[in-house]
Scaffold this motif. Sequence first.
Motif, PDB file in Angstrom:
ATOM      1  N   GLN A  37       0.727  41.156 -23.816  1.00  0.00           N
ATOM      2  CA  GLN A  37       0.703  41.695 -25.184  1.00  0.00           C
ATOM      3  C   GLN A  37       1.704  42.840 -25.289  1.00  0.00           C
ATOM      4  N   MET A  38       2.298  42.992 -26.507  1.00  0.00           N
ATOM      5  CA  MET A  38       3.139  44.149 -26.755  1.00  0.00           C
ATOM      6  C   MET A  38       3.020  44.519 -28.234  1.00  0.00           C
ATOM      7  N   PRO A  39       1.816  44.986 -28.635  1.00  0.00           N
ATOM      8  CA  PRO A  39       1.571  45.258 -30.060  1.00  0.00           C
ATOM      9  C   PRO A  39       2.363  46.441 -30.616  1.00  0.00           C
ATOM     10  N   VAL A  40       2.768  47.358 -29.744  1.00  0.00           N
ATOM     11  CA  VAL A  40       3.529  48.544 -30.169  1.00  0.00           C
ATOM     12  C   VAL A  40       4.742  48.659 -29.244  1.00  0.00           C
ATOM     13  N   PRO A  41       5.936  48.985 -29.779  1.00  0.00           N
ATOM     14  CA  PRO A  41       7.120  49.114 -28.914  1.00  0.00           C
ATOM     15  C   PRO A  41       6.899  50.102 -27.768  1.00  0.00           C
TER      16      PRO A  41
END
Length: 215
Positions: A62-66
């Motif tokens: 997951q990478m919901p926020v930079p």
Amino acid sequence: MKFQAVIFDMDGVLIDSEPFWKQAGIDVFDQIGIAVSQQEMQALTGMPAAGIIKTVYQRYQQMPVPVEEMVKRMNDCAISMILENKPLMPNVPETLEKLTALGCKLAVASASPRYLLEQITERCGIARYFQYLSSATELDYNKPHPQVYLHAAHQLEIDPQACLGIEDSVLGMTAVKAASMHCAVIPARMERNDPRWSLADYKLEQLTQIPKLFA
């Protein structure tokens, strides 16, 4: 003199900040729906914030926020807690005083941002002991690369081989040895029997033992 300079890691050596960095990681990941455990954060000790975030993102796919934004959130959260608590390790001022009396130059070599190094040393009353604060965030490479230690030695105008680096993590110890410096490690009690510490020149239990290495 055996050593002309002593270069300290900050987190886990001069200040007991590791618990705050771990908690900051848990808190900021929790805010974006990734439940990271204390054990997972423990395994990432010594790694800079960007490395921790990339590792966790990869693990959870997951990478919901930079990454850059998460680095800022984690730094802000940890720094706020650290500055509020001022968790200086035992015997820090006395040790720095003794080393200064021995005519030794002192510096910090840390993965933490400069403003944290400056604020912590100021607020804890130890800023006057250090000739230079070396932050890897201003350089091309972070630990385990030796650049942050080599940069500190260069600023002190001391040959790396005449420097003693003080570390509490395997990553940091690797950086010190790669810089061709002598290395003293002060491992956390639960990590003291790790065979990897054999790379260090000295394994100590507390800061007060450092001046004795000059005998």
